[in-house]
Each structure stands twice: as structure tokens, then as C-alpha cells.
Motif scaffolding. Structure first.
Motif, PDB file in Angstrom:
ATOM      1  N   THR A 117      -6.144   1.797  -9.224  1.00  0.00           N
ATOM      2  CA  THR A 117      -6.984   0.315 -10.530  1.00  0.00           C
ATOM      3  C   THR A 117      -5.522  -0.411 -10.103  1.00  0.00           C
ATOM      4  N   SER A 118      -4.453   0.087  -8.743  1.00  0.00           N
ATOM      5  CA  SER A 118      -3.819  -1.688  -9.163  1.00  0.00           C
ATOM      6  C   SER A 118      -4.106  -2.763  -8.257  1.00  0.00           C
ATOM      7  N   PRO A 119      -4.179  -3.742  -8.770  1.00  0.00           N
ATOM      8  CA  PRO A 119      -4.196  -5.137  -8.309  1.00  0.00           C
ATOM      9  C   PRO A 119      -3.675  -5.464  -7.103  1.00  0.00           C
ATOM     10  N   THR A 120      -2.527  -4.653  -6.769  1.00  0.00           N
ATOM     11  CA  THR A 120      -2.065  -4.534  -5.653  1.00  0.00           C
ATOM     12  C   THR A 120      -2.371  -4.509  -4.125  1.00  0.00           C
ATOM     13  N   VAL A 121      -2.810  -3.464  -4.764  1.00  0.00           N
ATOM     14  CA  VAL A 121      -3.923  -3.479  -3.644  1.00  0.00           C
ATOM     15  C   VAL A 121      -5.288  -3.296  -3.349  1.00  0.00           C
ATOM     16  N   SER A 122      -6.077  -3.394  -4.348  1.00  0.00           N
ATOM     17  CA  SER A 122      -7.741  -4.129  -4.587  1.00  0.00           C
ATOM     18  C   SER A 122      -7.756  -4.630  -3.418  1.00  0.00           C
ATOM     19  N   TRP A 123      -7.215  -5.987  -3.634  1.00  0.00           N
ATOM     20  CA  TRP A 123      -7.962  -7.168  -2.852  1.00  0.00           C
ATOM     21  C   TRP A 123      -8.421  -6.647  -1.226  1.00  0.00           C
ATOM     22  N   ILE A 124      -7.252  -5.093  -1.194  1.00  0.00           N
ATOM     23  CA  ILE A 124      -7.948  -5.232   1.016  1.00  0.00           C
ATOM     24  C   ILE A 124      -9.072  -4.504   1.228  1.00  0.00           C
ATOM     25  N   PRO A 125      -9.747  -4.477   1.631  1.00  0.00           N
ATOM     26  CA  PRO A 125     -11.167  -4.702   1.957  1.00  0.00           C
ATOM     27  C   PRO A 125     -10.908  -2.874   1.663  1.00  0.00           C
ATOM     28  N   GLY A 126     -12.593  -2.433   1.614  1.00  0.00           N
ATOM     29  CA  GLY A 126     -11.974  -0.482   2.222  1.00  0.00           C
ATOM     30  C   GLY A 126     -10.832   0.146   2.258  1.00  0.00           C
ATOM     31  N   PHE A 127      -9.996   0.211   1.184  1.00  0.00           N
ATOM     32  CA  PHE A 127      -8.971   0.639   1.008  1.00  0.00           C
ATOM     33  C   PHE A 127      -8.901   0.990   0.322  1.00  0.00           C
ATOM     34  N   ASN A 128      -8.406   2.580  -0.282  1.00  0.00           N
ATOM     35  CA  ASN A 128      -8.470   3.511  -2.137  1.00  0.00           C
ATOM     36  C   ASN A 128      -7.139   3.735  -1.628  1.00  0.00           C
ATOM     37  N   VAL A 129      -6.750   3.795  -2.361  1.00  0.00           N
ATOM     38  CA  VAL A 129      -4.704   4.420  -2.578  1.00  0.00           C
ATOM     39  C   VAL A 129      -5.682   5.971  -3.722  1.00  0.00           C
ATOM     40  N   ALA A 152       1.075  -0.966  -0.250  1.00  0.00           N
ATOM     41  CA  ALA A 152      -0.275   0.377   0.089  1.00  0.00           C
ATOM     42  C   ALA A 152       0.730   1.103   0.062  1.00  0.00           C
ATOM     43  N   GLY A 153       1.605   1.224   1.012  1.00  0.00           N
ATOM     44  CA  GLY A 153       2.571   2.130   0.938  1.00  0.00           C
ATOM     45  C   GLY A 153       3.740   2.860  -1.016  1.00  0.00           C
ATOM     46  N   SER A 154       3.733   1.020  -1.278  1.00  0.00           N
ATOM     47  CA  SER A 154       4.545   1.585  -2.233  1.00  0.00           C
ATOM     48  C   SER A 154       3.510   2.210  -3.764  1.00  0.00           C
ATOM     49  N   GLN A 155       2.260   1.488  -3.646  1.00  0.00           N
ATOM     50  CA  GLN A 155       1.379   1.653  -4.190  1.00  0.00           C
ATOM     51  C   GLN A 155       1.240   3.546  -3.874  1.00  0.00           C
TER      52      GLN A 155
END
Length: 120
Positions: free
Chosen positions: A95-107, A39-42
Motif C-alpha cells: 500500500t506504499s505510495p512509492t509504487v501506487s502511482w504506477i497504473p496497473g502495478f501491484n506489488v 518497484a524492485g525495492s518495494q
């Protein structure tokens, strides 16, 4: 009987039980640490995409060019709005799949910069 020296009969198998109880906690901790790093990287990539798109608009490029610039910098979906002609505000969401799997988390990142003098 095959025992470790000094071990009492009540302690037999306690290492196995302790490992079975602690291992899931350690694995969960490692997964949380990995998700935080991703998430930090994204977040850094999205911020750089917003900054590049805002700079692009500030020097007078079109919205399409600014979106393309942001897309080159990060895997993201850009929402761009120019405000009042003197300020440019760019919002970039991931819209990256690296963090989209974390529920309720938007970057997302929003950058506001002044438009340069003499730009349309």
C-alpha cells in the motif's frame, strides 16, 4: 557573420533541434529506470514482510501479531490465511505510495511455510 569554422548555413541550429528531440526520450528513460528501482525495492520489502509474518504464524503467534510483524518490516497491507494447520500461507500486498502511482502495478508476495511441530 558569426559561424563556426567549417559549418554550412544549412546546419545552423541543428544542435538545438537535436537536443529538443532527444531530451524527452532521455527524461522518459530516466523516469522508467527510477520507477523500476522503486518497484524492485518495494518488492523486496513486501517479500521480507511476508516472510516475517509467515515465520511468526509458523511458531504459533496470533494473526494480529503476524500482521504487526509484517507492518514493522514493510509499509504493507497483510492478508493472512492459515491452511490446514500444517501449512501457513501469507500474502502481503503493498500500500506504499512509492509504487501506487504506477497504473496497473501491484506489488505482492506470497510465502508458504510448514507450521512447526507443537504449535497450536
Amino acid at each position: 557573420m558569426n559561424r563556426r569554422p567549417g559549418a554550412r548555413p544549412a546546419e545552423r541550429g541543428s544542435v538545438t533541434v537535436e537536443t529538443a528531440l532527444v531530451l524527452p526520450v532521455v527524461v522518459l528513460f530516466v523516469l522508467i529506470l527510477l520507477a523500476t528501482a522503486l518497484a524492485g525495492s518495494q518488492q523486496l520489502a513486501v517479500t521480507e514482510g511476508a516472510r516475517a509474518a509467515a515465520r511468526s504464524l509458523a511458531i504459533g503467534e496470533s494473526l494480529a501479531e503476524a500482521r504487526a510483524t509484517a507492518a514493522r518490516v514493510c509499509t504493507c497491507d497483510t492478508q493472512i490465511a492459515a491452511e490446514g494447520g500444517t501449512w501457513v500461507r501469507v500474502t502481503v500486498t503493498s500500500t506504499s505510495p512509492t509504487v501506487s502511482w504506477i497504473p496497473g502495478f501491484n506489488v505482492a508476495a506470497t510465502i508458504t511455510v510448514p507450521a512447526e511441530a507443537g504449535t497450536p
